[in-house]
Design an enzyme around this catalytic site. Structure first.
Site, PDB file in Angstrom:
ATOM      1  N   GLN A 247      -5.677  -8.127  39.508  1.00  0.00           N
ATOM      2  CA  GLN A 247      -6.868  -8.229  38.664  1.00  0.00           C
ATOM      3  C   GLN A 247      -7.796  -7.046  38.887  1.00  0.00           C
ATOM      4  O   GLN A 247      -8.399  -6.522  37.941  1.00  0.00           O
ATOM      5  CB  GLN A 247      -7.604  -9.536  38.955  1.00  0.00           C
ATOM      6  CG  GLN A 247      -6.855 -10.774  38.519  1.00  0.00           C
ATOM      7  CD  GLN A 247      -6.454 -10.737  37.066  1.00  0.00           C
ATOM      8  OE1 GLN A 247      -7.296 -10.573  36.190  1.00  0.00           O
ATOM      9  NE2 GLN A 247      -5.162 -10.881  36.794  1.00  0.00           N
ATOM     10  N   HIS A 250      -7.501  -3.795  36.776  1.00  0.00           N
ATOM     11  CA  HIS A 250      -7.842  -3.799  35.352  1.00  0.00           C
ATOM     12  C   HIS A 250      -8.992  -2.859  35.041  1.00  0.00           C
ATOM     13  O   HIS A 250      -8.957  -2.103  34.070  1.00  0.00           O
ATOM     14  CB  HIS A 250      -8.249  -5.209  34.907  1.00  0.00           C
ATOM     15  CG  HIS A 250      -7.133  -6.039  34.377  1.00  0.00           C
ATOM     16  ND1 HIS A 250      -6.476  -5.752  33.209  1.00  0.00           N
ATOM     17  CD2 HIS A 250      -6.556  -7.165  34.857  1.00  0.00           C
ATOM     18  CE1 HIS A 250      -5.547  -6.664  32.992  1.00  0.00           C
ATOM     19  NE2 HIS A 250      -5.570  -7.526  33.982  1.00  0.00           N
ATOM     20  N   GLU A 314     -11.885 -17.099  34.770  1.00  0.00           N
ATOM     21  CA  GLU A 314     -10.972 -16.764  33.670  1.00  0.00           C
ATOM     22  C   GLU A 314      -9.537 -17.136  34.046  1.00  0.00           C
ATOM     23  O   GLU A 314      -8.843 -17.828  33.304  1.00  0.00           O
ATOM     24  CB  GLU A 314     -11.066 -15.264  33.393  1.00  0.00           C
ATOM     25  CG  GLU A 314     -10.098 -14.789  32.320  1.00  0.00           C
ATOM     26  CD  GLU A 314     -10.025 -13.278  32.232  1.00  0.00           C
ATOM     27  OE1 GLU A 314      -9.576 -12.777  31.194  1.00  0.00           O
ATOM     28  OE2 GLU A 314     -10.414 -12.594  33.207  1.00  0.00           O
ATOM     29  N   HIS A 315      -9.076 -16.657  35.200  1.00  0.00           N
ATOM     30  CA  HIS A 315      -7.770 -17.010  35.749  1.00  0.00           C
ATOM     31  C   HIS A 315      -7.993 -17.805  37.036  1.00  0.00           C
ATOM     32  O   HIS A 315      -8.774 -17.386  37.886  1.00  0.00           O
ATOM     33  CB  HIS A 315      -6.953 -15.759  36.111  1.00  0.00           C
ATOM     34  CG  HIS A 315      -6.769 -14.801  34.978  1.00  0.00           C
ATOM     35  ND1 HIS A 315      -7.593 -13.702  34.790  1.00  0.00           N
ATOM     36  CD2 HIS A 315      -5.851 -14.758  33.983  1.00  0.00           C
ATOM     37  CE1 HIS A 315      -7.182 -13.028  33.727  1.00  0.00           C
ATOM     38  NE2 HIS A 315      -6.127 -13.647  33.211  1.00  0.00           N
ATOM     39  N   ASP A 348      -0.076 -12.887  31.855  1.00  0.00           N
ATOM     40  CA  ASP A 348      -0.562 -11.689  31.176  1.00  0.00           C
ATOM     41  C   ASP A 348       0.446 -11.157  30.169  1.00  0.00           C
ATOM     42  O   ASP A 348       0.067 -10.555  29.162  1.00  0.00           O
ATOM     43  CB  ASP A 348      -0.859 -10.580  32.201  1.00  0.00           C
ATOM     44  CG  ASP A 348      -2.122 -10.837  32.992  1.00  0.00           C
ATOM     45  OD1 ASP A 348      -2.968 -11.616  32.520  1.00  0.00           O
ATOM     46  OD2 ASP A 348      -2.263 -10.255  34.087  1.00  0.00           O
ATOM     47  N   HIS A 407     -27.406 -43.735  -2.453  1.00  0.00           N
ATOM     48  CA  HIS A 407     -26.210 -43.902  -1.641  1.00  0.00           C
ATOM     49  C   HIS A 407     -25.684 -45.337  -1.753  1.00  0.00           C
ATOM     50  O   HIS A 407     -24.496 -45.576  -1.975  1.00  0.00           O
ATOM     51  CB  HIS A 407     -26.514 -43.600  -0.161  1.00  0.00           C
ATOM     52  CG  HIS A 407     -26.574 -42.151   0.177  1.00  0.00           C
ATOM     53  ND1 HIS A 407     -27.477 -41.302  -0.373  1.00  0.00           N
ATOM     54  CD2 HIS A 407     -25.811 -41.412   1.036  1.00  0.00           C
ATOM     55  CE1 HIS A 407     -27.308 -40.087   0.121  1.00  0.00           C
ATOM     56  NE2 HIS A 407     -26.293 -40.126   0.981  1.00  0.00           N
TER      57      HIS A 407
END
Length: 416
Positions: A247, A250, A314-315, A348, A407
């Site tokens: 990670q 990245h 996120e992960h 991924d 109605h």
């Protein structure tokens, strides 16, 4: 050297960043595109990407030519990844229509319809992201979206072009940044607007997505990558370190956090990070990401789980002796990876799950990108005269109580 204890509250706060810092700049870009259309896209691409374009749209000829520049083994890998991603997303599909008689004469149901036209944003810059092309567009194709539009900054890597062809993208443009989001949402002389925009990007892209939601819906805020690892004393420190470094490579703004019940595991992971990073090709990027990464020691596994639910990563990698029991207690995470032999890298690229995920704690409110992001659901009801007789009194009484006599009358006239 790279590994330090963290405070969860501070780490979560740091991940959010401040979209307000770029709001004024992004608003100016959006207004430029709104006012000047294509001309703004050409000028802003030259200003920000240092590329003088002759055309905004990527031609079919350029896509065909890209295959000559890409190793056939890479093409085959993309084809295999696409097949797995397709299969996983096909499993998510709901019936296009279901109807059920809930009471005599009352039939209810849901009709599911794909969107007509969607946009996918693919980042450029430090690397090519053909996998993100597949993740953002295959899900839309499986959902049945007929028009899938892709934007990515120039110069466009041949791998990206091959991937968008394999995925079934119908239009592609070499425009990036906030101006790309504005073009997708607002349209220009040559670009028709879309109903929804998906895909990750930098803070300018994210801010543009948030500001333009009245014109086009978005998937969710998606910023720099992150991982949370939940581990007990049974975990393998070398495996954890490898996932953390995966990670960290990245982006300098990526971040990683280990929550563990074992101080020994935390320290051993730190030693493994120092050992493994020595020969890493992207070491400089990793070191910057690791500067805001680290570990938290929890008193027991339940406390560790509570902390990870607060982080909402996120992960999430679960490295515990009984990972399925741990999984049952997880409430907030974008994508979850269970056990020592499930590296995040599988998700991924090629397991089939989607890697476009909410970051910075947004997993508390948003789900991973899937086919449902590209669909809308209409409720259906069909009532017979018998069914109206069963519920008519309730409708009339409630309508009269709210002062909506018409109605009530719309029911009464049918019962007379």
């Amino acid at each position: 050297m790279f590994w330090q204890p963290l405070n969860v509250e501070s780490w979560v706060s740091m991940r959010r960043g401040s979209l307000a810092d770029v709001k004024e700049s992004v608003e100016a870009i959006i207004e430029d595109v709104r006012t000047n259309g294509d001309a703004a896209l050409f000028a802003l691409t030259e200003k920000f990407d240092k590329q003088k374009l002759s055309s905004l749209q990527i031609s079919p000829e350029a896509i065909d030519a890209a295959y000559d520049e890409v190793d056939p083994a890479l093409v085959q890998a993309l084809i295999e990844a696409e097949a797995r991603i397709t299969r996983f997303h096909e499993l998510q599909m709901d019936k296009s229509l279901w109807l059920e008689e809930t009471e005599p004469g009352i039939t209810l149901g849901v009709k599911t319809t794909p969107l007509d036209r969607v946009g996918a944003y693919i980042p450029g810059g430090r690397a090519a992201y053909p996998s993100t092309v597949l993740m953002t567009t295959v899900a839309a194709r499986v959902a049945g979206v007929p028009e899938i539009v892709l934007f990515t900054p120039p110069p466009v890597n041949p791998l990206t072009l091959v991937a968008l062809d394999i995925a079934g993208v119908t239009e592609a443009y070499s425009v990036g940044g906030a101006q790309a989001i504005a073009a997708l949402a607002l349209g220009t002389e040559t670009i028709r607007p879309v109903q929804k925009i998906v895909g990750p990007g930098n803070v300018f892209v994210t801010q543009a997505k948030m500001l333009l939601r009245e014109s086009a819906e978005i998937d969710f805020p998606a910023g720099p990558s992150e991982i949370g690892v939940l581990a007990d004393e049974s975990a393998n420190p070398a495996f954890i370190a490898a996932d953390i470094l995966a990670q960290a490579e990245h982006d300098p703004n990526a971040a990683c956090v280990l929550v563990t019940t074992s101080e020994r595991i935390a320290l051993d992971v730190g030693a493994e990070i120092e050992r493994q990073i020595r020969s890493a090709p992207r070491r400089e990027i990793m070191e910057k990401a690791l500067a805001h990464s680290g570990y938290v020691i929890a008193g027991d596994l339940d406390e560790a789980i509570d902390l990870m639910n607060e982080i909402a990563p996120e992960h999430l990698s679960i490295q515990t002796a009984d990972p399925l029991t741990t999984l049952g207690k997880i409430r907030h995470a974008g994508s979850i990876f269970i056990g020592p032999y499930t590296p995040v890298a599988c998700g991924d690229y090629a397991s089939g799950t989607n890697h476009v995920l909410p970051t910075a704690g947004y997993a508390k409110s948003y789900s991973a990108l899937d086919v449902h992001h590209f669909m809308k659901r209409s409720q259906v009801q069909m009532v017979t005269k018998e069914g109206l007789g069963m519920i008519g009194d309730v409708v009339e009484i409630l309508a009269e109580a709210e002062g909506l006599a018409a109605h009530a009358a719309s029911v009464t006239i049918r019962r007379s």
